[in-house]
Design an enzyme around this catalytic site. Structure first.
Site, PDB file in Angstrom:
ATOM      1  CG  ASP A   4      -0.170  -3.994  -0.461  1.00 15.46           C
ATOM      2  OD1 ASP A   4      -1.328  -3.542  -0.361  1.00 15.46           O
ATOM      3  OD2 ASP A   4       0.624  -3.626  -1.345  1.00 15.46           O
ATOM      4  CE  LYS A  45      -2.364  -0.944  -1.302  1.00 13.70           C
ATOM      5  NZ  LYS A  45      -2.296  -1.965  -2.372  1.00 13.70           N
ATOM      6  CD  GLU A  74      -1.632  -0.199  -9.603  1.00 10.43           C
ATOM      7  OE1 GLU A  74      -1.862  -0.639  -8.451  1.00 10.43           O
ATOM      8  OE2 GLU A  74      -0.596  -0.466 -10.234  1.00 10.43           O
TER       9      GLU A  74
HETATM   10  O1  KIV Z   1       2.317  -2.437  -3.703  1.00 10.18           O
HETATM   11  C1  KIV Z   1       2.242  -1.235  -3.978  1.00 10.18           C
HETATM   12  O2  KIV Z   1       3.237  -0.495  -4.003  1.00 10.18           O
HETATM   13  C2  KIV Z   1       0.923  -0.688  -4.278  1.00 10.18           C
HETATM   14  C3  KIV Z   1       0.860   0.678  -4.873  1.00 10.18           C
HETATM   15  C4  KIV Z   1       1.304   0.663  -6.273  1.00 10.18           C
HETATM   16  C5  KIV Z   1      -0.470   1.298  -4.713  1.00 10.18           C
HETATM   17  O3  KIV Z   1      -0.053  -1.329  -4.074  1.00 10.18           O
END
Ligand code: KIV
Length: 272
Positions: free
Chosen positions: A91, A121, A190
């Site tokens: 992320d 992501k 989500e």
């Molecule tokens: O940060 C995370 O764990 C996520 C998931 C919930 C998809 O983005």
């Protein structure tokens, strides 16, 4: 061991698209450290997400907003060292990509260079299109994230199901189509109604991975610490707990404390 583990030696973004085309569901879990990554990868998971949920799970923050790019890189590099087969997606944290596409690219490059991860992501649709384009142009694969996007929690004001109203559902479909057209290799969706998630998965050629989005999508993701029951205060309807580690660990720690206090640990065999 999963069926997929035998068939695919190494998971790539292309493998995920092939899985969708074959109707094979994609499995995805989070990891934030080397030890957990090694267990999850060895179990045959397809995708390991170094989620910014580390902000909640690892650091104890109420939201995902405080975690920094440096902290995400630390978690991601630890995870990558534990991986042999899975695709590792990281992320981009809040504040590292929304304001400016050049900054977004710099953040993504730091993640790829300093952690060895395979993809990033980003949360959002149309609003962050230019950031996504710039990252993709540098050859970095991008996974999208739509629906309940936790980095926007203060805009939503609540963690309830998104896109129940027609207007938000339409925007979600438009955003999903736009992310596909822009070049994302997959999208996490989500906490939205299952019917809407299924429609999106059927209209797009890239995989849709759901969390709280029903069974009509191409794969599922959960936060590992939730599904193994290490956390126990978070109980959304979509969460299936496969273990009750909170209680198992509490019992083990209590037993250890008792053994130390009683002088039962270590025994004769446990010393030199
Ligand atoms: O940060 C995370 O764990 C996520 C998931 C919930 C998809 O983005």
């Amino acid at each position: 061991m999963s069926i997929a583990k035998k068939e695919y030696k190494r998971i790539t973004t292309k493998t995920l698209v092939d899985m969708k085309n074959k109707g094979e569901k994609i499995s995805m879990l989070t990891a934030y450290d080397y030890t957990m990554a090694k267990i999850v990868d060895g179990s045959g998971i397809d995708v390991v997400l170094v989620g910014d949920s580390a902000s909640n799970v690892m650091a104890g923050h109420e939201t995902t907003l405080p975690i920094t790019l440096d902290q995400m890189i630390y978690h991601a590099a630890s995870v990558v060292r534990g991986i042999d087969r899975s695709l590792v997606v990281v992320d981009l944290p809040f504040g590292s990509y929304q304001s400016d596409p050049k900054k977004a690219l710099r953040s993504a490059i730091r993640i790829m260079k300093e952690s060895g991860a395979h993809a990033v992501k980003l949360e959002g649709g149309k609003e962050i299109k230019e950031s996504i384009k710039r990252i993709l142009n540098a050859g970095i694969p991008v996974m999208g994230h739509l629906g309940l996007t936790p980095q926007s929690i203060y805009k939503f004001g609540t963690y309830t199901v998104r896109a129940k109203e027609e207007q938000e559902a339409e925007k979600l479909i438009e955003d999903a189509l736009l992310l596909e057209k822009t070049g994302c290799f997959a999208i996490v969706i989500e906490k939205i109604p299952a019917k809407l998630a299924k429609e999106i998965a059927s209209r797009l050629t890239i995989p849709i991975i759901g969390i709280g989005a029903g069974n009509g999508v191409d794969g599922q993701v959960l936060v590992t610490h939730d599904m193994i029951g290490m956390t126990h205060e978070f109980n959304p309807r979509f969460l299936r707990r496969y273990l009750d580690l909170y209680n198992e660990m509490t019992n083990a720690f209590s037993q250890y404390i008792q053994d130390v206090k009683n002088g039962d640990f270590p025994s004769d065999k446990e010393q030199y």
